[in-house]
Design an enzyme around this catalytic site. Structure first.
Site, PDB file in Angstrom:
ATOM      1  N   ARG A 152      40.613  38.009  52.897  1.00  0.00           N
ATOM      2  CA  ARG A 152      40.769  39.048  53.980  1.00  0.00           C
ATOM      3  C   ARG A 152      41.606  40.290  53.037  1.00  0.00           C
ATOM      4  NH1 ARG A 152      40.468  34.530  55.954  1.00  0.00           N
ATOM      5  NH2 ARG A 152      39.416  34.142  58.103  1.00  0.00           N
ATOM      6  N   THR A 153      42.817  39.883  52.434  1.00  0.00           N
ATOM      7  CA  THR A 153      43.497  40.663  51.789  1.00  0.00           C
ATOM      8  C   THR A 153      42.952  41.337  50.774  1.00  0.00           C
ATOM      9  OG1 THR A 153      45.636  39.245  52.719  1.00  0.00           O
ATOM     10  CG2 THR A 153      45.978  40.971  50.949  1.00  0.00           C
TER      11      THR A 153
ATOM     12  N   LYS B 109      45.392  31.249  30.521  1.00  0.00           N
ATOM     13  CA  LYS B 109      45.317  30.856  29.113  1.00  0.00           C
ATOM     14  C   LYS B 109      46.834  30.686  28.473  1.00  0.00           C
ATOM     15  CE  LYS B 109      40.868  32.988  28.432  1.00  0.00           C
ATOM     16  NZ  LYS B 109      39.966  34.157  27.745  1.00  0.00           N
TER      17      LYS B 109
ATOM     18  N   ARG C 145      49.360  39.489  44.369  1.00  0.00           N
ATOM     19  CA  ARG C 145      49.518  38.237  45.187  1.00  0.00           C
ATOM     20  C   ARG C 145      49.847  37.226  44.154  1.00  0.00           C
ATOM     21  NH1 ARG C 145      46.306  35.714  50.316  1.00  0.00           N
ATOM     22  NH2 ARG C 145      47.321  37.421  51.107  1.00  0.00           N
TER      23      ARG C 145
ATOM     24  N   HIS D 233      54.792  38.933  53.431  1.00  0.00           N
ATOM     25  CA  HIS D 233      53.614  39.553  53.432  1.00  0.00           C
ATOM     26  C   HIS D 233      53.431  40.963  54.143  1.00  0.00           C
ATOM     27  CE1 HIS D 233      49.247  40.136  53.102  1.00  0.00           C
ATOM     28  NE2 HIS D 233      48.780  38.813  53.348  1.00  0.00           N
TER      29      HIS D 233
END
Length: 296
Positions: A45-46, A73, A95, A123
């Site tokens: 969604r975000t 990596k 995020r 958030h």
């Protein structure tokens, strides 16, 4: 966070709701600017709503796949910041599983950094879209009783909503087992309730949260069946709330764990899909504001 700073933002997002519904979505506000979605955690969604928001405002949008990038990596977050800075990125949506990671990046890059969720911390855009959804349906935020139910301890959505809704004059009630309450709950200016039946009583808004087992050390909750029995939202418990109470969920939902399908899909009271729509409008407003600040 003062209401005088929040209300104009919600008004701007409201304009984008109308624009999106009119299908006149392509604008030139971000033409020539680059937006990178840097998601260290999975998201549907975000990430998608930020991508849509950027494209509808004319930005060049790049989704970086962390699973195949240099980050996976062994590259450090600061090395990644230096690389992105060298690319002259304009807007960076981040995020991350660690609280504070977006704030660290913001100090190391010239781009405007948007927090799309960091650990169990915040958030912000989810709280804004939730506030917009509530205001559109109930006409106000001030004076409402909002019950935030479930795994509050591990929820960045809950924390951001507590800050925003209390600032806007709502009475916030946290509902869930003691093991899923944040340690500082008694200092957040909220009511705490460990009984679900009592917690939803007379509430204007029921905001359900999923069990975030990936963030739990283990042993904090019984089985999913037992959890639903004590803390799940079904039609019987919904009837204890105020008539016409809104049912919300930031997603993804665990049907039959924290919410019953009849409630999640309730044609009049569930606004869960509307929350998704509001997410695009709110994130367009965020990008709008940040781009104008950069140009000022």
């Amino acid at each position: 966070m003062h209401p005088s700073r929040i209300e104009p933002f919600l008004d701007l997002a409201e304009n984008y709701v109308l624009l999106n519904r009119s299908r006149k979505t392509q604008r030139d506000l971000l033409r020539g600017r680059t937006l990178i979605n840097l998601f260290f955690e999975d998201s549907t969604r975000t990430r998608t709503s930020f991508e849509l928001a950027g494209k509808r405002l004319g930005a060049d949008v790049i989704n970086m796949s962390v699973s195949t990038s240099s980050v996976n990596k062994g590259e450090t977050l600061l090395d990644t910041a230096a690389t992105l800075n060298a690319m002259r990125t304009d807007l960076l949506v981040v995020r991350h599983a660690q609280s504070g990671a977006p704030a660290l990046l913001a100090r190391k890059v010239d781009a405007a950094v948007i927090n799309a969720g960091d650990g169990t911390h915040e958030h912000p855009t989810q709280a804004l879209l939730d506030a917009l959804t509530i205001r559109r349906n109930l006409g106000r935020i001030e004076g409402l009783t909002v019950a935030i139910c479930g795994d509050v301890a591990h929820s960045r959505v809950a924390r951001s909503n507590i800050h925003l809704l209390t600032a806007m004059g709502s009475q916030v009630r946290l509902v869930g087992p003691p093991t899923l309450m944040p340690a500082d709950a008694d200092r957040l200016g909220v009511e705490i309730c460990h009984n679900m039946d009592h917690g939803v009583e007379g509430a204007d808004v029921l905001m359900m949260l999923r069990l975030q087992r990936e963030r739990m050390a283990g042993g904090l909750v019984p089985s999913a069946r037992e959890y639903f029995r004590f803390y799940g939202l079904d039609t019987v418990r919904l009837a204890r709330a105020k008539p016409g109470a809104l049912v919300m969920h930031p997603g993804p939902m665990n049907r039959g764990v924290e919410i019953d399908s009849q409630v999640a899909d309730h044609p009049q009271q569930s606004v869960i899909q509307e929350q998704v729509e509001m997410g695009v409008a709110v994130r367009m407003a965020v990008l709008d504001r940040l781009s104008r600040m950069q140009m000022a």
